[in-house]
Enzyme design. Structure first.
Site, PDB file in Angstrom:
ATOM      1  N   ASP A   1      22.953  75.598-146.267  1.00 22.70           N
ATOM      2  CA  ASP A   1      23.112  77.024-145.995  1.00 22.70           C
ATOM      3  C   ASP A   1      23.796  77.131-144.634  1.00 22.70           C
ATOM      4  O   ASP A   1      23.260  76.632-143.632  1.00 22.70           O
ATOM      5  CB  ASP A   1      21.755  77.715-145.930  1.00 22.70           C
TER       6      ASP A   1
ATOM      7  N   HIS B   1      22.445  68.293-147.890  1.00 18.82           N
ATOM      8  CA  HIS B   1      22.553  67.594-149.168  1.00 18.82           C
ATOM      9  C   HIS B   1      24.000  67.133-149.387  1.00 18.82           C
ATOM     10  O   HIS B   1      24.931  67.653-148.772  1.00 18.82           O
ATOM     11  CB  HIS B   1      22.154  68.529-150.315  1.00 18.82           C
TER      12      HIS B   1
ATOM     13  N   SER C   1      22.337  73.543-136.366  1.00 19.10           N
ATOM     14  CA  SER C   1      23.430  72.782-135.776  1.00 19.10           C
ATOM     15  C   SER C   1      24.649  72.860-136.679  1.00 19.10           C
ATOM     16  O   SER C   1      24.832  73.846-137.385  1.00 19.10           O
ATOM     17  CB  SER C   1      23.021  71.346-135.507  1.00 19.10           C
TER      18      SER C   1
END
Length: 276
Positions: free
Chosen positions: A84, A142, A245
């Site tokens: 995200d 991921h 980050s």
């Protein structure tokens, strides 16, 4: 004579202290207040996660896992958003340079470090995409496609914030910050590089397939690891940030056909283009 060790940069010290606070398990009433306050302050959407009060530390709330797996595109030739995030910059790698933000380029050779000199040549003319994870985002990352992991380098550095004010004003921000460079190849043998960049308050960048990586530690020189026949599937978890980050991706020319826009908000599992 023993070489004197350089002291930690102040950004690393701040990140270490915050990490200790975030990892401390307070009495349940106090922890509930801390968690609820953070959710409200940052505007977290907790609809896919457990109730805030169920996390025993603030760090566990930061690194929360999805309660149910997100569906992935059925088409196998689609690459996905691995997190995200907000796409802060994207474009073509030209003369060994990419952009941390419009008008401010940096050297990929300096970013990757000495262990990945060949990778710099391999991705010339290819695509780069910058993914910024804010403190309110889901912090796990991921695989964007099925990839073979060939090597990883942990490069110690500073922990400057990676927000817009610093991106616009701090030259070579990504190069100065601590980072993890992951060199991969896709199913057609084409170079793909993933770079995890630390930021202020990121106490750790966890890599699930390499437990020896200890970020924001006493390491002062790059540490390199190589792998044989290590494949990770599209959508597979490979780690998490302990706070927000940035993830940078670099692809060999012609290997992906991205359909992304700067300032586009993306969600893990969302289709971002085709694997060419």
């Amino acid at each position: 004579m023993q070489r004197k060790q350089m002291p930690k940069h102040y950004t690393s010290v701040i990140s270490t202290l915050f990490g200790k606070f975030a990892s401390k398990e307070f009495p349940s009433v106090i922890q509930h207040i801390i968690n609820a306050s953070y959710v409200k302050l940052m505007g977290l959407d907790m609809s896919e996660f457990r109730a805030p009060a169920s996390y025993k530390t603030l760090n566990r709330l930061f690194t929360r896992a999805l309660e149910k797996p997100r569906p992935l595109p059925e088409e196998k030739d689609v690459f996905i958003a691995g997190a995200d995030a907000l796409i802060t910059e994207a474009g073509t790698i030209t003369e060994g340079r990419a952009y941390q933000i419009k008008g401010m380029s940096y050297s990929i050779e300096a970013l990757f470090g000495s262990y990945h000199a060949e990778a710099v040549k391999e991705v010339e003319g290819g695509e780069f995409i910058n993914f910024y994870l804010s403190p309110k985002d889901y912090h796990r990352y991921h695989m964007p496609m099925r990839l073979k992991i060939n090597s990883l380098t942990h490069i110690p550095g500073k922990h400057y914030p990676v927000n817009f004010p610093l991106l616009r004003n701090k030259t070579d921000l990504f190069i100065e910050n601590e980072r993890v460079v992951i060199e991969c190849e896709d199913e057609k043998g084409r170079m793909q590089v993933l770079v995890l960049v630390a930021a202020l308050n990121v106490g750790q960048m966890v890599v699930t397939f390499e437990e020896r990586v200890r970020t924001n530690s006493e390491i002062r020189e790059p540490v390199h690891y190589s792998y044989e026949d290590l494949w990770l599937e599209r959508g597979e978890l490979y780690g998490w940030f302990e706070m927000g980050s940035t993830i940078l991706t670099f692809s060999k020319k012609g290997s992906i056909c991205p359909e992304v826009a700067i300032n586009q908000k993306v969600s893990f599992g969302e289709a971002l283009g085709k694997i060419c």
